[in-house]
Design a protein around this motif. Structure first.
Motif, PDB file in Angstrom:
ATOM      1  N   GLN A 140       0.826  -1.219   0.000  1.00 28.17           N
ATOM      2  CA  GLN A 140       0.000   0.000   0.000  1.00 28.17           C
ATOM      3  C   GLN A 140       0.858   1.265   0.000  1.00 28.17           C
ATOM      4  O   GLN A 140       0.360   2.369   0.198  1.00 28.17           O
ATOM      5  N   LEU A 141       2.153   1.100  -0.222  1.00 25.77           N
ATOM      6  CA  LEU A 141       3.119   2.199  -0.289  1.00 25.77           C
ATOM      7  C   LEU A 141       3.349   2.883   1.055  1.00 25.77           C
ATOM      8  O   LEU A 141       3.760   4.041   1.100  1.00 25.77           O
ATOM      9  N   ASP A 142       3.085   2.163   2.157  1.00 23.39           N
ATOM     10  CA  ASP A 142       3.611   2.606   3.450  1.00 23.39           C
ATOM     11  C   ASP A 142       5.105   2.318   3.416  1.00 23.39           C
ATOM     12  O   ASP A 142       5.548   1.351   2.775  1.00 23.39           O
ATOM     13  N   ALA A 143       5.901   3.126   4.108  1.00 22.17           N
ATOM     14  CA  ALA A 143       7.343   2.937   4.028  1.00 22.17           C
ATOM     15  C   ALA A 143       8.036   3.394   5.297  1.00 22.17           C
ATOM     16  O   ALA A 143       7.534   4.251   6.030  1.00 22.17           O
ATOM     17  N   VAL A 144       9.187   2.789   5.533  1.00 23.68           N
ATOM     18  CA  VAL A 144      10.087   3.213   6.609  1.00 23.68           C
ATOM     19  C   VAL A 144      11.400   3.622   5.958  1.00 23.68           C
ATOM     20  O   VAL A 144      11.959   2.877   5.143  1.00 23.68           O
ATOM     21  N   HIS A 145      11.885   4.805   6.304  1.00 26.23           N
ATOM     22  CA  HIS A 145      13.142   5.331   5.782  1.00 26.23           C
ATOM     23  C   HIS A 145      14.165   5.387   6.914  1.00 26.23           C
ATOM     24  O   HIS A 145      13.802   5.607   8.072  1.00 26.23           O
ATOM     25  N   ARG A 146      15.420   5.196   6.564  1.00 19.38           N
ATOM     26  CA  ARG A 146      16.479   5.191   7.592  1.00 19.38           C
ATOM     27  C   ARG A 146      17.409   6.375   7.373  1.00 19.38           C
ATOM     28  O   ARG A 146      17.870   6.637   6.266  1.00 19.38           O
ATOM     29  N   VAL A 147      17.676   7.080   8.472  1.00 24.92           N
ATOM     30  CA  VAL A 147      18.581   8.234   8.441  1.00 24.92           C
ATOM     31  C   VAL A 147      19.705   7.988   9.437  1.00 24.92           C
ATOM     32  O   VAL A 147      19.450   7.675  10.606  1.00 24.92           O
ATOM     33  N   LEU A 148      20.946   8.112   8.978  1.00 22.28           N
ATOM     34  CA  LEU A 148      22.109   7.997   9.853  1.00 22.28           C
ATOM     35  C   LEU A 148      22.722   9.369  10.047  1.00 22.28           C
ATOM     36  O   LEU A 148      22.828  10.163   9.107  1.00 22.28           O
ATOM     37  N   GLY A 149      23.130   9.649  11.274  1.00 18.73           N
ATOM     38  CA  GLY A 149      23.769  10.926  11.567  1.00 18.73           C
ATOM     39  C   GLY A 149      24.363  10.900  12.955  1.00 18.73           C
ATOM     40  O   GLY A 149      24.428   9.847  13.605  1.00 18.73           O
ATOM     41  N   VAL A 156      12.156   6.690  10.068  1.00 16.51           N
ATOM     42  CA  VAL A 156      11.028   7.575   9.778  1.00 16.51           C
ATOM     43  C   VAL A 156       9.994   6.791   8.986  1.00 16.51           C
ATOM     44  O   VAL A 156      10.296   6.272   7.906  1.00 16.51           O
ATOM     45  N   ALA A 157       8.783   6.721   9.518  1.00 13.96           N
ATOM     46  CA  ALA A 157       7.712   5.958   8.868  1.00 13.96           C
ATOM     47  C   ALA A 157       6.647   6.887   8.322  1.00 13.96           C
ATOM     48  O   ALA A 157       6.311   7.897   8.945  1.00 13.96           O
ATOM     49  N   GLU A 158       6.111   6.542   7.158  1.00 15.28           N
ATOM     50  CA  GLU A 158       4.994   7.286   6.580  1.00 15.28           C
ATOM     51  C   GLU A 158       3.976   6.299   6.035  1.00 15.28           C
ATOM     52  O   GLU A 158       4.323   5.253   5.492  1.00 15.28           O
ATOM     53  N   GLY A 159       2.705   6.632   6.214  1.00 10.79           N
ATOM     54  CA  GLY A 159       1.634   5.752   5.762  1.00 10.79           C
ATOM     55  C   GLY A 159       0.561   5.623   6.818  1.00 10.79           C
ATOM     56  O   GLY A 159       0.485   6.402   7.767  1.00 10.79           O
ATOM     57  N   ALA A 160      -0.294   4.621   6.659  1.00  9.73           N
ATOM     58  CA  ALA A 160      -1.382   4.397   7.611  1.00  9.73           C
ATOM     59  C   ALA A 160      -0.808   3.930   8.945  1.00  9.73           C
ATOM     60  O   ALA A 160      -0.076   2.948   8.990  1.00  9.73           O
ATOM     61  N   PRO A 161      -1.130   4.611  10.046  1.00  4.64           N
ATOM     62  CA  PRO A 161      -0.573   4.241  11.359  1.00  4.64           C
ATOM     63  C   PRO A 161      -0.806   2.788  11.724  1.00  4.64           C
ATOM     64  O   PRO A 161       0.042   2.146  12.348  1.00  4.64           O
ATOM     65  N   SER A 162      -1.970   2.243  11.360  1.00  3.36           N
ATOM     66  CA  SER A 162      -2.282   0.862  11.719  1.00  3.36           C
ATOM     67  C   SER A 162      -1.318  -0.136  11.087  1.00  3.36           C
ATOM     68  O   SER A 162      -1.114  -1.234  11.613  1.00  3.36           O
ATOM     69  N   ARG A 163      -0.714   0.245   9.968  1.00  4.76           N
ATOM     70  CA  ARG A 163       0.231  -0.649   9.302  1.00  4.76           C
ATOM     71  C   ARG A 163       1.688  -0.296   9.615  1.00  4.76           C
ATOM     72  O   ARG A 163       2.511  -1.187   9.837  1.00  4.76           O
ATOM     73  N   VAL A 164       2.014   0.992   9.623  1.00  5.37           N
ATOM     74  CA  VAL A 164       3.425   1.361   9.730  1.00  5.37           C
ATOM     75  C   VAL A 164       3.983   1.199  11.138  1.00  5.37           C
ATOM     76  O   VAL A 164       5.198   1.053  11.290  1.00  5.37           O
ATOM     77  N   LYS A 165       3.131   1.197  12.153  1.00  6.20           N
ATOM     78  CA  LYS A 165       3.656   1.004  13.505  1.00  6.20           C
ATOM     79  C   LYS A 165       4.308  -0.361  13.653  1.00  6.20           C
ATOM     80  O   LYS A 165       5.397  -0.496  14.223  1.00  6.20           O
ATOM     81  N   VAL A 187      10.287   7.897  14.219  1.00  7.41           N
ATOM     82  CA  VAL A 187       9.427   9.055  13.938  1.00  7.41           C
ATOM     83  C   VAL A 187       8.310   8.599  13.015  1.00  7.41           C
ATOM     84  O   VAL A 187       8.560   7.932  12.015  1.00  7.41           O
ATOM     85  N   LEU A 188       7.091   8.964  13.365  1.00  8.56           N
ATOM     86  CA  LEU A 188       5.937   8.666  12.523  1.00  8.56           C
ATOM     87  C   LEU A 188       5.411   9.981  11.954  1.00  8.56           C
ATOM     88  O   LEU A 188       5.055  10.898  12.692  1.00  8.56           O
ATOM     89  N   VAL A 189       5.397  10.078  10.635  1.00  6.21           N
ATOM     90  CA  VAL A 189       4.993  11.314   9.969  1.00  6.21           C
ATOM     91  C   VAL A 189       3.474  11.365   9.837  1.00  6.21           C
ATOM     92  O   VAL A 189       2.847  10.413   9.368  1.00  6.21           O
ATOM     93  N   GLY A 190       2.882  12.453  10.267  1.00 10.30           N
ATOM     94  CA  GLY A 190       1.437  12.624  10.174  1.00 10.30           C
ATOM     95  C   GLY A 190       0.980  13.810  10.995  1.00 10.30           C
ATOM     96  O   GLY A 190       1.796  14.519  11.599  1.00 10.30           O
ATOM     97  N   ASN A 191      -0.312  14.013  11.059  1.00 11.42           N
ATOM     98  CA  ASN A 191      -0.874  15.167  11.761  1.00 11.42           C
ATOM     99  C   ASN A 191      -1.658  14.786  13.011  1.00 11.42           C
ATOM    100  O   ASN A 191      -2.316  15.636  13.610  1.00 11.42           O
TER     101      ASN A 191
END
Length: 255
Positions: A140-149, A156-165, A187-191
């Motif tokens: 469904q194009l939910d995704a988790v992205h990885r940031v190193l620093g 960082v996750a984006e998409g439906a909370p019920s799936r991306v958690k 981090v979960l992206v959303g409002n």
């Protein structure tokens, strides 16, 4: 001997001509680059003006306000006309800053809620961040992205909370096996409550504390490259509203 001197002068003359030609070419390329940047800014201004009726009044207000304040500050020393050029310069700078921020707000507003929007925002992070987009995903194009620093690992996750958690928890467990005691943030992206709005994502990441050195970041990157990507082949930047996703979903299922 005379022949050698003559030949040396000829070679020197040829080298001088080549240097001049190279300098002219470099200057021409610089002018073309500058012209292209101006054209891009002008196009961005035209687009923003069509969508933002307040743009010109606000820019004009900032320009006149900054100019007037600096002009008036010069009155006690009878130097108002000397401070006027400084006021004009500050007014122009303020108007340009306002323009940039309103363009950014418009871009984020359009990207909000679209697949790949968080990945696009992360790829535009400034600094020595190492971004790997879509390291995990769903059809469904939910995704988790990885940031190193310097803070460590940020998922960082984006998409439906019920799936991306659940997806985020799985990726965090997978990463923790390789990074040891290195801090892992999620981090979960959303409002919604507990989520980070897209427009604040970059600022939120920049606020994380610095926990590891640059050398440790390099070491982590090498170790995490061993993890095979199971994520979705998200497009570069947010997808337009209503875009057909059938082909993308078929690609994901094949993975």
């Amino acid at each position: 001997m005379r022949g050698q001197n003559k030949q040396s002068r000829i070679l020197a003359s040829m080298a001088g001509k080549q240097d001049k030609a190279a300098a002219r070419e470099a200057a021409r390329a610089k002018r073309e680059e500058s012209r292209a940047k101006r054209a891009q800014i002008f196009e961005a201004f035209k687009m923003q003006r069509r969508e933002d009726p307040l743009l010109i009044p606000l820019m004009l207000g900032v320009f006149l306000g900054a100019t007037a304040i600096v002009f008036l500050l010069g009155f006690p020393w009878h130097a108002q006309w000397m401070t006027l050029p400084l006021g004009v310069a500050l007014g122009v700078l303020g108007a340009v800053v306002l323009f940039g921020r309103r363009v950014q707000s418009t871009v984020y507003a359009k990207a909000e809620g679209q697949p790949g929007a968080a990945a696009w925002a992360l790829e535009n992070l400034r600094g020595g961040w190492r971004v790997s987009t879509a390291v995990a995903g769903t059809t469904q194009l939910d995704a988790v992205h990885r940031v190193l620093g310097r803070p460590g690992v940020i998922l960082v996750a984006e998409g439906a909370p019920s799936r991306v958690k659940n997806l985020l928890a799985q990726e965090k467990k997978r990463v923790s096996r390789l990074v040891g005691d290195t801090p892992i943030y999620d981090v979960l992206v959303g409002n919604e409550e507990g989520q980070v709005p897209l427009r604040k994502l970059q600022r939120h990441i920049m606020k994380f504390p610095r926990n590891i050195s640059s050398a440790q970041v390099d070491s982590l990157e090498t170790r995490l490259q061993a993890l095979s990507s199971r994520g979705a082949a998200l497009p570069k930047g947010p997808m337009p509203q209503g875009a057909r996703m059938r082909n993308v979903q078929r690609t994901i299922r094949r993975r």
